[in-house]
Every structure is written in structure tokens, then in C-alpha cells.
Design a protein around this motif. Structure first.
Motif, PDB file in Angstrom:
ATOM      1  N   TYR A  71       7.002  -1.020   5.288  1.00 48.70           N
ATOM      2  CA  TYR A  71       5.815  -0.294   5.713  1.00 48.70           C
ATOM      3  C   TYR A  71       5.181  -1.055   6.870  1.00 48.70           C
ATOM      4  N   ALA A  72       4.143  -0.474   7.486  1.00 44.91           N
ATOM      5  CA  ALA A  72       3.482  -1.120   8.624  1.00 44.91           C
ATOM      6  C   ALA A  72       1.974  -1.014   8.488  1.00 44.91           C
ATOM      7  N   TYR A  73       1.279  -2.045   8.975  1.00 49.16           N
ATOM      8  CA  TYR A  73      -0.175  -2.024   9.056  1.00 49.16           C
ATOM      9  C   TYR A  73      -0.611  -1.592  10.461  1.00 49.16           C
ATOM     10  N   THR A  74      -1.820  -1.098  10.558  1.00 51.88           N
ATOM     11  CA  THR A  74      -2.364  -0.718  11.861  1.00 51.88           C
ATOM     12  C   THR A  74      -3.303  -1.781  12.418  1.00 51.88           C
ATOM     13  N   GLY A  75      -3.719  -2.753  11.570  1.00 51.00           N
ATOM     14  CA  GLY A  75      -4.632  -3.807  12.001  1.00 51.00           C
ATOM     15  C   GLY A  75      -3.911  -5.127  12.189  1.00 51.00           C
ATOM     16  N   ASN A  76      -4.664  -6.224  11.989  1.00 52.53           N
ATOM     17  CA  ASN A  76      -4.091  -7.564  12.188  1.00 52.53           C
ATOM     18  C   ASN A  76      -3.765  -8.259  10.872  1.00 52.53           C
ATOM     19  N   GLY A  86       9.509 -10.355  -5.158  1.00 50.02           N
ATOM     20  CA  GLY A  86      10.271  -9.790  -4.062  1.00 50.02           C
ATOM     21  C   GLY A  86      10.277 -10.770  -2.905  1.00 50.02           C
ATOM     22  N   THR A  87      11.164 -10.570  -1.963  1.00 49.36           N
ATOM     23  CA  THR A  87      11.208 -11.417  -0.772  1.00 49.36           C
ATOM     24  C   THR A  87      10.416 -10.733   0.333  1.00 49.36           C
ATOM     25  N   TRP A  88       9.228 -11.281   0.615  1.00 46.97           N
ATOM     26  CA  TRP A  88       8.325 -10.690   1.580  1.00 46.97           C
ATOM     27  C   TRP A  88       8.547 -11.291   2.961  1.00 46.97           C
ATOM     28  N   SER A  89       8.499 -10.450   3.994  1.00 52.12           N
ATOM     29  CA  SER A  89       8.592 -10.929   5.372  1.00 52.12           C
ATOM     30  C   SER A  89       7.795  -9.982   6.262  1.00 52.12           C
ATOM     31  N   GLN A  90       7.442 -10.477   7.444  1.00 54.66           N
ATOM     32  CA  GLN A  90       6.660  -9.660   8.365  1.00 54.66           C
ATOM     33  C   GLN A  90       7.117  -9.911   9.789  1.00 54.66           C
ATOM     34  N   SER A  91       7.256  -8.846  10.560  1.00 54.13           N
ATOM     35  CA  SER A  91       7.558  -8.925  11.981  1.00 54.13           C
ATOM     36  C   SER A  91       6.564  -8.028  12.704  1.00 54.13           C
ATOM     37  N   GLY A  92       5.637  -8.647  13.435  1.00 56.96           N
ATOM     38  CA  GLY A  92       4.582  -7.860  14.049  1.00 56.96           C
ATOM     39  C   GLY A  92       3.735  -7.209  12.983  1.00 56.96           C
ATOM     40  N   LYS A  93       3.617  -5.904  13.038  1.00 53.83           N
ATOM     41  CA  LYS A  93       2.841  -5.175  12.037  1.00 53.83           C
ATOM     42  C   LYS A  93       3.698  -4.683  10.872  1.00 53.83           C
ATOM     43  N   ASN A  94       5.016  -4.861  10.993  1.00 56.21           N
ATOM     44  CA  ASN A  94       5.942  -4.337   9.990  1.00 56.21           C
ATOM     45  C   ASN A  94       6.185  -5.331   8.872  1.00 56.21           C
ATOM     46  N   VAL A  95       6.112  -4.844   7.647  1.00 53.87           N
ATOM     47  CA  VAL A  95       6.289  -5.669   6.451  1.00 53.87           C
ATOM     48  C   VAL A  95       7.501  -5.159   5.674  1.00 53.87           C
ATOM     49  N   GLY A 122     -11.697  -7.516  10.627  1.00 51.56           N
ATOM     50  CA  GLY A 122     -11.918  -6.126  11.017  1.00 51.56           C
ATOM     51  C   GLY A 122     -11.692  -5.181   9.857  1.00 51.56           C
ATOM     52  N   THR A 123     -10.864  -4.161  10.076  1.00 50.53           N
ATOM     53  CA  THR A 123     -10.605  -3.172   9.027  1.00 50.53           C
ATOM     54  C   THR A 123      -9.283  -3.463   8.336  1.00 50.53           C
ATOM     55  N   ASN A 124      -9.172  -2.954   7.140  1.00 54.87           N
ATOM     56  CA  ASN A 124      -7.968  -3.179   6.327  1.00 54.87           C
ATOM     57  C   ASN A 124      -7.477  -1.839   5.792  1.00 54.87           C
ATOM     58  N   ALA A 125      -6.928  -1.039   6.688  1.00 51.62           N
ATOM     59  CA  ALA A 125      -6.454   0.291   6.306  1.00 51.62           C
ATOM     60  C   ALA A 125      -5.122   0.185   5.568  1.00 51.62           C
ATOM     61  N   ALA A 126      -4.934   1.049   4.581  1.00 59.41           N
ATOM     62  CA  ALA A 126      -3.676   1.097   3.849  1.00 59.41           C
ATOM     63  C   ALA A 126      -2.569   1.660   4.738  1.00 59.41           C
ATOM     64  N   PRO A 127      -1.338   1.263   4.535  1.00 64.01           N
ATOM     65  CA  PRO A 127      -0.232   1.840   5.305  1.00 64.01           C
ATOM     66  C   PRO A 127      -0.107   3.329   5.042  1.00 64.01           C
ATOM     67  N   SER A 150      10.563   6.918   9.746  1.00 63.24           N
ATOM     68  CA  SER A 150       9.154   6.572   9.619  1.00 63.24           C
ATOM     69  C   SER A 150       8.954   5.197  10.192  1.00 63.24           C
ATOM     70  N   VAL A 151       8.458   4.288   9.381  1.00 69.40           N
ATOM     71  CA  VAL A 151       8.220   2.935   9.853  1.00 69.40           C
ATOM     72  C   VAL A 151       9.538   2.235  10.092  1.00 69.40           C
ATOM     73  N   SER A 152       9.673   1.574  11.227  1.00 68.83           N
ATOM     74  CA  SER A 152      10.847   0.753  11.438  1.00 68.83           C
ATOM     75  C   SER A 152      10.575  -0.605  10.854  1.00 68.83           C
ATOM     76  N   THR A 153      11.498  -1.124  10.044  1.00 70.52           N
ATOM     77  CA  THR A 153      11.272  -2.390   9.374  1.00 70.52           C
ATOM     78  C   THR A 153      12.197  -3.448   9.895  1.00 70.52           C
ATOM     79  N   SER A 154      11.666  -4.657   9.990  1.00 71.16           N
ATOM     80  CA  SER A 154      12.499  -5.798  10.267  1.00 71.16           C
ATOM     81  C   SER A 154      12.079  -6.867   9.312  1.00 71.16           C
ATOM     82  N   SER A 155      13.023  -7.136   9.497  1.00 65.97           N
ATOM     83  CA  SER A 155      12.729  -8.014   8.450  1.00 65.97           C
ATOM     84  C   SER A 155      11.825  -9.262   8.774  1.00 65.97           C
TER      85      SER A 155
END
Length: 524
Positions: A71-76, A86-95, A122-127, A150-155
Motif C-alpha cells: 500500500y502507499a501513504y500520501t503524507g510523510n 511480517g517483514t516490513w519495508s518502505q520505499s518512498g511512500k510505498n510500504v 502533518g496529516t496521517n491519512a489512511a491508504p 493499484s499501488v506499485s510496491t517495492s520493496s
């Protein structure tokens, strides 16, 4: 029992929930036949950060292998730490949340829950949308799916429990056992655990009530120069514990031995000791028994009220953890941070109330350590410091915190609860027939209200009369309150040395142990 900064409270749950029932498409002909999933997304938000919880459910009829949720976030929003289940990772806004080893396949109708901490401003909008295995989830299934990206994911081996003052009580209530939820006694590995409200739950969100035994020995044999354990810790002895229908084992350990201090014989210290503990913990886990690592004995020269010894070394119970306890827990956390089936119990039986003046001061000492502990001459590590040590090491494992009065007093536990970014704290309580809080009225007035807000694990139950009428009451009360409990202790001492559950490591019960054995057989 032994042989032998100032913020409070949990962050408010403010959160967004995004639940979508979605089709899994594009994963091959079988998936195209109409497999479905749902994703529930919630957060616990404290303004500058939050815990994200995702629950993935396979609503279809075919298992999902090596699932990966994106999924992806719209904020920071920025991932903090390694997350859990689970194995969590983030690339940019993508989780991306990839399947953990113990839940690589999601069975039809099954679900798995995972969580991680994030910081933000700031804001914390849900994906807005989710993917599974790189394919968009976009609603009801269709015989002729048309994937929509939909959301492009990387790992010692001689227990010497001390009576301990606790809160007084009023109203009384008792109930017969009515256990509910998962007991976690399957034949596979122990469940991955995390805190959800006032419950311990597994990766699927099912409640787990821990019922088992303590296995004393590793806290004293090494520092006394005799070995790693009092009696066998092999597969046969573990099978005997499972034969009682237990699903958890608490393992008391020693700071000096783990940290490899010079006062311990080299053959029982440092890496040798750590390997022995790890081997036992992993063997318990692989047998389906939840291992609880308990820091039983810690360093610090204390000769004040209720002193157990005049030794700076970890040869008896001290009123609070010393400076070396932070090093201990950082190392333990690093060792087990990728295994959420392992639970951490930060100190066996704190008794700062015997060492400082006044109950309020004792609770401040309990939480904050250091200068908040006048009357304790060694540098004290408060519970907040130890929680920080565990989390800074990257471990999000469930943490147990025993209260004052040898863990029998939980009266101000919630008011002095340390801050935990993982939201994975539970209360540890000890109760014996000689404790101050040993009546059902006390349990109902002081423990039950806490158990309604956070998980409570009775790390030790016992009595000093070689019988089991007292623990029978404790267990029935705990079952009704959905509180976990473990008997002291799976060792072959006689009743003159303290409560011993067995007369032989094959599982032959003592008269005292028979009460626990029969009760576990009935409720598990």
C-alpha cells in the motif's frame, strides 16, 4: 519467587479503518477463478507517530502462498523499526509487508495480522488501496478478471519468598473456569504474540491465554558454578511439560551469566550461557510452548530492608534492576527480535517499596530509576529505561512488567506504565497464599480493573503448604477473567524448599503440582 522519563499511559486509539473486500486477480488460472481477500487497516496515533495494524484475510477458497501486501501513504509517514508478524519495508511512500516464515501460506478463510510503528508530521491519512502479491484488490471476484493496477510496491535452589504488602481490597467475586480464546497448544511452533487491547493475540488476531509452568535453574546454577540448569532441559523434559497441557514456560535467567561477567566461571558465562538459553528457548518454541525470558537475578549492592544478600553480583533478588540490566535486555532483544513468539519479563519481583520511602516514591523509582530511587545505592535502571533498551534494539516482542511488593502489588501499574512505541506491554503479577493481595476480594478490586485494560500474566502462582487449594482458587478466578498464569516451579525440590510441581522430571506431580496438572487438563 526466588530460589534462592516520566510519561504515563498508553496513547489514545484514534484511528482510521480501511476495510475492503477485494478480488485476487492475475495470480494465475486458479486465482482467476475468484479468490478474494479483505484488508483491515487501523492505527493507534499519538500525534507525532502511530502504530499501523493490518489484517489480511483470505476470503476465497484457495490458499495464498508467500503473500505480500502493499500500500502507499500520501503524507510523510516513515517506517520506524522492523515491525512484527511480517517483514516490513518502505520505499518512498510505498510500504510492503511480506509473509513471515511462520505464516508464509494464508489458508482459505484464514487471516494474518501484522503491525509496525511509523513517525509523521502533518496529516496521517489512511491508504486508499492495497495490493496482494503485486495485484490490485478491487472488489468482488469475477470469472473473467481484468487486473487493475493499484499501488506499485517495492520493496537457590532454596526458595525464600517474602510476604509482600499490596493494595487492600473490598468487593469479592468468584467464578468457575470458563476459558475462551486460543490456548496455543498446537503441535507446531508457539504463536507469534502481540498486545491487542487487554488481550494477547496471535498473528490471526485470536486471543491466547498462557497457562503453564516456570522452569527454575538457569538463574542460579551458572552463577553458583554448577552448570546451566537444575535438571534436564532436553526434548523428553519438554515433552513432559507439554503432557500437562501447558502452553507456556517461563525461563528465569541471570544477568551476570548472560553478560559474561568475571565472577562467573567462563564455562558457564557469556556465549556459552547465551547458547544454552537460546537452545532451550528455541526448543520450547518449536514444541509449541511460549517461552518467557525472565531476568530473575541482577547486579547491584543492596543491604537495606529485605535484602536477600550482601553481594553486588547477581546471586539473589535485588529490589530493582541495576545498570547492567539495560545491557542485558539490549542483548536479549537483539537475539530474539525477529521472533515474536518469545516474551520478555523485565524483572522477576521488584520490591522498591521496601527500599524507598513511600509508595508513590516507590512507583516513581519503578518507572524512572536513577535519582527517583533514594535508598538504593547502586545505579537503578527503571522500567522505562529497560523498555527503551528493548525497543532501541529493534525488538517489538511483548514485554511483561511486574509490579511492586515482589510483583504482588499492581495498584499504580497503569498510572506509571512506561511509554512503549510498539504498544506491546502487559502486566506481570505474582500471587502466593502468603502475599498481602491473596484474597479474591483483592484480586477483583485491584487486578481485575487492570486486566480490563491491559493483558495480565500471573507469572508465578503457588502456596507453601504442599497442597493446591489456594492455586485452585487463583486459577478459577483467572480463567473467568481471561488472565494467564504459570505455576512455580517445574523442579523436584521438596515442599520445605518452596512450591515444587514435580517429584520427577518425567512429569510425576507432587500433591501441589497435581492441582495445576488437573486444572490444565480441564481447561486446555
Amino acid at each position: 519467587m526466588t530460589v534462592r522519563t516520566t510519561t504515563t499511559a498508553l496513547v489514545a486509539a484514534l484511528a482510521a479503518t480501511a476495510a475492503a473486500t477485494l478480488a485476487l486477480t492475475g495470480a494465475g488460472p486458479a486465482a482467476a477463478a475468484g479468490l478474494q481477500c479483505s484488508v483491515d487497516y487501523t492505527t493507534n496515533d499519538w500525534g507525532s507517530g502511530f502504530t499501523a495494524n493490518v489484517k489480511l484475510t483470505n476470503a476465497g477458497t484457495t490458499p495464498i502462498d508467500n503473500w505480500s501486501l502493499g500500500y502507499a501513504y500520501t503524507g510523510n509517514q516513515t517506517l520506524s523499526g522492523s515491525g512484527w508478524n511480517g517483514t516490513w519495508s518502505q520505499s518512498g511512500k510505498n510500504v510492503t509487508v511480506a509473509a513471515p516464515a511462520w505464516a508464509a501460506t494464508l489458508a482459505a478463510g484464514g487471516s494474518v495480522s501484522a503491525g509496525a510503528n511509523f513517525s509523521y508530521s502533518g496529516t496521517n491519512a489512511a491508504p486508499a488501496s492495497f495490493t496482494v502479491n503485486g495485484v490490485a484488490c478491487n472488489g468482488a471476484s469475477s470469472p473473467s478478471p481484468s487486473p487493475s493496477p493499484s499501488v506499485s510496491t517495492s520493496s537457590s535452589p532454596s526458595p525464600s519468598p517474602s510476604p509482600s504488602p499490596s493494595a487492600s481490597a473490598s468487593a469479592s467475586s468468584s467464578a468457575s473456569p470458563s476459558p475462551s480464546g486460543s490456548t496455543g497448544t498446537g503441535t507446531g511452533k508457539a504463536p507469534a504474540l502481540h498486545v491487542s487491547g487487554n488481550k494477547l493475540v496471535d498473528a490471526n488476531g485470536a486471543q491466547v491465554v498462557l497457562r503453564g509452568v516456570n522452569r527454575s535453574g538457569m538463574e542460579f546454577m551458572c552463577v553458583q558454578g554448577y552448570g546451566f540448569s537444575d535438571g534436564p532441559v532436553d526434548a523428553a523434559s519438554i515433552a513432559a511439560i507439554k503432557g500437562w497441557k501447558a502452553n507456556a514456560v517461563r525461563v528465569p535467567v541471570n544477568e551476570d551469566c548472560w553478560n559474561g561477567y568475571a565472577n562467573v566461571k567462563p564455562e558457564y558465562a557469556g556465549e556459552n550461557y547465551r547458547t544454552a538459553v537460546k537452545n532451550f528457548v528455541y526448543a520450547l518454541r518449536d514444541a509449541g510452548l511460549t517461552p518467557i525470558i525472565d531476568l530473575h537475578w541482577t547486579q547491584g549492592l543492596y543491604t537495606g530492608n529485605s535484602s536477600g544478600c550482601s553481594d553486588v553480583n547477581s546471586t539473589c533478588q535485588k529490589p530493582m534492576p541495576g545498570a547492567g540490566a539495560a545491557t542485558f535486555w539490549s542483548s536479549v532483544a537483539t537475539t530474539f527480535k525477529n521472533d515474536p513468539s518469545v516474551v520478555f519479563d523485565l524483572l522477576n519481583e521488584p520490591y522498591a517499596d521496601r527500599a524507598v520511602s513511600g509508595l508513590d516514591q516507590a512507583w516513581n523509582c519503578w518507572r524512572d530509576g536513577g535519582s527517583a530511587c533514594p535508598g538504593i545505592n547502586y545505579p537503578v535502571s527503571g522500567m522505562q529505561t529497560l523498555v527503551n533498551s528493548v525497543r532501541t534494539a529493534g525488538a517489538n516482542n511483548v514485554i511483561l512488567l511486574g509490579g511492586l511488593a515482589y510483583s504482588n502489588d499492581l495498584g499504580q501499574w497503569l498510572a506509571h506504565k512506561p511509554t512503549d512505541p510498539a504498544g506491546n506491554l502487559a502486566a506481570s503479577w505474582h500471587v502466593y497464599n502468603f502475599n498481602t493481595c491473596s484474597s479474591q476480594s483483592c484480586w477483583s478490586s485491584t487486578v481485575a480493573p487492570l486486566a480490563a485494560q491491559v493483558p495480565v500474566v500471573v507469572g508465578e502462582i503457588g502456596e507453601n503448604d504442599c497442597a493446591h487449594s489456594f492455586i485452585d482458587q487463583v486459577m478459577s478466578w483467572a480463567d473467568a477473567a481471561k488472565v494467564s498464569y504459570l505455576g512455580w516451579t517445574w523442579n523436584t525440590w521438596d515442599c520445605g524448599q518452596g512450591p515444587s510441581l514435580i517429584s520427577d522430571f518425567d512429569g510425576t506431580p507432587t500433591a501441589f503440582g497435581l492441582g495445576l496438572k488437573n486444572h490444565l487438563a480441564a481447561v486446555n
